[in-house]
Design a protein around this motif. Structure first.
Motif, short mmCIF file in Angstrom:
data_model
loop_
_atom_site.label_atom_id
_atom_site.label_comp_id
_atom_site.label_asym_id
_atom_site.label_seq_id
_atom_site.Cartn_x
_atom_site.Cartn_y
_atom_site.Cartn_z
N ILE A 24 0.74 -1.30 0.68
CA ILE A 24 0.06 -0.13 0.09
C ILE A 24 0.72 1.20 -0.07
CG2 ILE A 24 -2.07 1.49 1.31
CD1 ILE A 24 -2.81 -1.37 2.03
N ILE A 25 1.98 1.21 0.64
CA ILE A 25 2.77 2.48 0.74
C ILE A 25 3.56 2.51 -0.14
CG2 ILE A 25 4.87 3.29 2.12
CD1 ILE A 25 3.93 1.90 4.38
N ALA A 26 4.17 1.03 -0.90
CA ALA A 26 4.69 1.67 -2.82
C ALA A 26 4.05 2.28 -3.59
CB ALA A 26 4.97 0.06 -2.70
N ILE A 27 2.51 1.48 -3.09
CA ILE A 27 1.68 2.42 -4.77
C ILE A 27 1.68 3.70 -4.54
CG2 ILE A 27 -1.10 2.87 -5.25
CD1 ILE A 27 -1.08 -0.40 -4.46
N PHE A 28 1.56 4.42 -2.83
CA PHE A 28 1.72 5.72 -3.02
C PHE A 28 2.90 6.74 -3.51
CE2 PHE A 28 -2.46 4.68 0.00
CZ PHE A 28 -3.41 5.34 -0.91
N ASN A 29 3.59 6.38 -3.48
CA ASN A 29 4.48 6.59 -3.60
C ASN A 29 5.45 6.64 -4.74
OD1 ASN A 29 6.66 4.67 -0.46
ND2 ASN A 29 5.88 6.33 -0.49
N ARG A 30 4.96 5.31 -5.57
CA ARG A 30 5.22 5.61 -7.05
C ARG A 30 3.87 6.45 -7.41
NH1 ARG A 30 5.35 0.06 -6.36
NH2 ARG A 30 3.01 0.13 -6.96
N ALA A 31 2.59 6.71 -6.37
CA ALA A 31 1.79 8.09 -7.19
C ALA A 31 2.62 9.25 -6.73
CB ALA A 31 0.48 8.17 -6.47
N GLY A 32 3.78 9.67 -5.71
CA GLY A 32 3.99 10.85 -5.58
C GLY A 32 4.07 11.17 -4.29
N TYR A 33 4.29 10.81 -3.36
CA TYR A 33 3.37 10.85 -2.00
C TYR A 33 4.86 10.43 -1.31
CZ TYR A 33 -1.20 12.26 -3.79
OH TYR A 33 -2.36 12.88 -3.84
N ASP A 34 5.10 11.19 -0.65
CA ASP A 34 5.83 10.44 0.88
C ASP A 34 4.63 10.44 2.25
OD1 ASP A 34 7.97 10.36 2.81
OD2 ASP A 34 7.44 12.89 2.89
N VAL A 35 4.84 9.37 2.88
CA VAL A 35 3.66 8.35 3.90
C VAL A 35 4.90 9.02 4.74
CG1 VAL A 35 2.69 6.95 3.47
CG2 VAL A 35 2.97 7.51 1.20
N LEU A 36 3.52 9.33 5.25
CA LEU A 36 3.36 9.33 7.06
C LEU A 36 2.45 8.33 8.08
CD1 LEU A 36 4.71 10.39 10.00
CD2 LEU A 36 3.23 12.26 9.63
N THR A 37 3.33 7.30 8.42
CA THR A 37 2.10 6.12 8.65
C THR A 37 2.18 6.00 9.55
OG1 THR A 37 3.01 4.38 6.33
CG2 THR A 37 1.66 3.62 8.83
N TYR A 38 0.38 5.85 10.76
CA TYR A 38 -0.02 6.41 11.94
C TYR A 38 -0.46 5.00 12.68
CZ TYR A 38 -1.17 7.38 16.21
OH TYR A 38 -1.64 7.56 17.67
N MET A 39 -0.67 4.17 13.40
CA MET A 39 -1.30 2.90 13.44
C MET A 39 -1.75 3.64 15.01
SD MET A 39 -0.33 -0.06 11.59
CE MET A 39 0.52 0.05 10.30
N THR A 40 -2.90 2.90 14.96
CA THR A 40 -3.57 3.75 16.21
C THR A 40 -3.62 2.17 17.33
OG1 THR A 40 -5.70 2.33 15.27
CG2 THR A 40 -5.30 4.39 14.94
N ALA A 41 -3.40 2.66 17.97
CA ALA A 41 -3.38 2.17 19.48
C ALA A 41 -4.57 1.97 20.58
CB ALA A 41 -2.18 2.50 20.31
N ALA A 42 -5.38 2.56 20.78
CA ALA A 42 -5.78 2.84 21.52
C ALA A 42 -7.65 3.94 20.52
CB ALA A 42 -6.04 3.07 22.68
N PRO A 43 -8.85 3.12 21.74
CA PRO A 43 -10.38 4.06 21.02
C PRO A 43 -9.23 6.10 21.43
CG PRO A 43 -10.74 2.74 22.19
CD PRO A 43 -9.45 2.85 22.09
N GLY A 44 -9.60 6.88 20.40
CA GLY A 44 -9.08 7.89 20.42
C GLY A 44 -8.42 8.52 20.18
N ASP A 45 -7.00 7.67 19.48
CA ASP A 45 -5.72 7.60 19.61
C ASP A 45 -5.93 8.61 17.77
OD1 ASP A 45 -3.54 7.40 19.47
OD2 ASP A 45 -3.06 5.06 18.71
N CYS A 46 -7.28 7.95 16.94
CA CYS A 46 -7.05 8.85 15.85
C CYS A 46 -7.59 9.85 15.44
CB CYS A 46 -7.83 7.78 14.57
SG CYS A 46 -8.00 8.23 13.12
N ILE A 47 -7.65 10.57 16.09
CA ILE A 47 -8.32 11.96 16.65
C ILE A 47 -6.77 12.68 16.61
CG2 ILE A 47 -9.98 13.32 17.80
CD1 ILE A 47 -12.03 11.23 18.29
N THR A 48 -6.58 12.32 17.67
CA THR A 48 -5.51 12.66 18.31
C THR A 48 -4.24 13.75 17.06
OG1 THR A 48 -5.52 12.52 20.69
CG2 THR A 48 -3.33 13.16 19.85
#
Length: 87
Positions: A24-48
């Motif tokens: 998935i990340i490679a697809i976005f890289n090839r499309a010209g995106y610098d990807v910052l990846t964030y894995m959620t760990a708890a409810p509400g984590d994504c909002i923050t």
């Protein structure tokens, strides 16, 4: 280069996206995106994460269930940013 915030809930659903994360990340890289990846760990984590990391991003993509999407949009609304979201 365009910037993308990629947020993933690794515990959502059948966890299929976990197996394809590098692809998935490679697809976005090839499309010209610098990807910052964030894995959620708890409810509400994504909002923050969105509130703290979305400034300067050209696109946000979230992978997970309804909660992940809801938190992504909530974080955007709280931050006042206008960034396209992919789900």
């Amino acid at each position: 280069m365009k910037k993308l915030l990629f947020i993933m809930n690794p515990l959502a659903g059948m966890k299929k996206a976990n197996r394809y994360l590098a692809d998935i990340i490679a697809i976005f890289n090839r499309a010209g995106y610098d990807v910052l990846t964030y894995m959620t760990a708890a409810p509400g984590d994504c909002i923050t994460a969105v509130e703290q990391k979305a400034t300067g991003m050209d696109l946000i993509v979230c992978v997970g269930g309804d909660g992940t999407f809801n938190e992504t949009v909530s974080g955007l609304l709280r931050s006042g940013l206008d960034i396209p979201v992919g789900y």
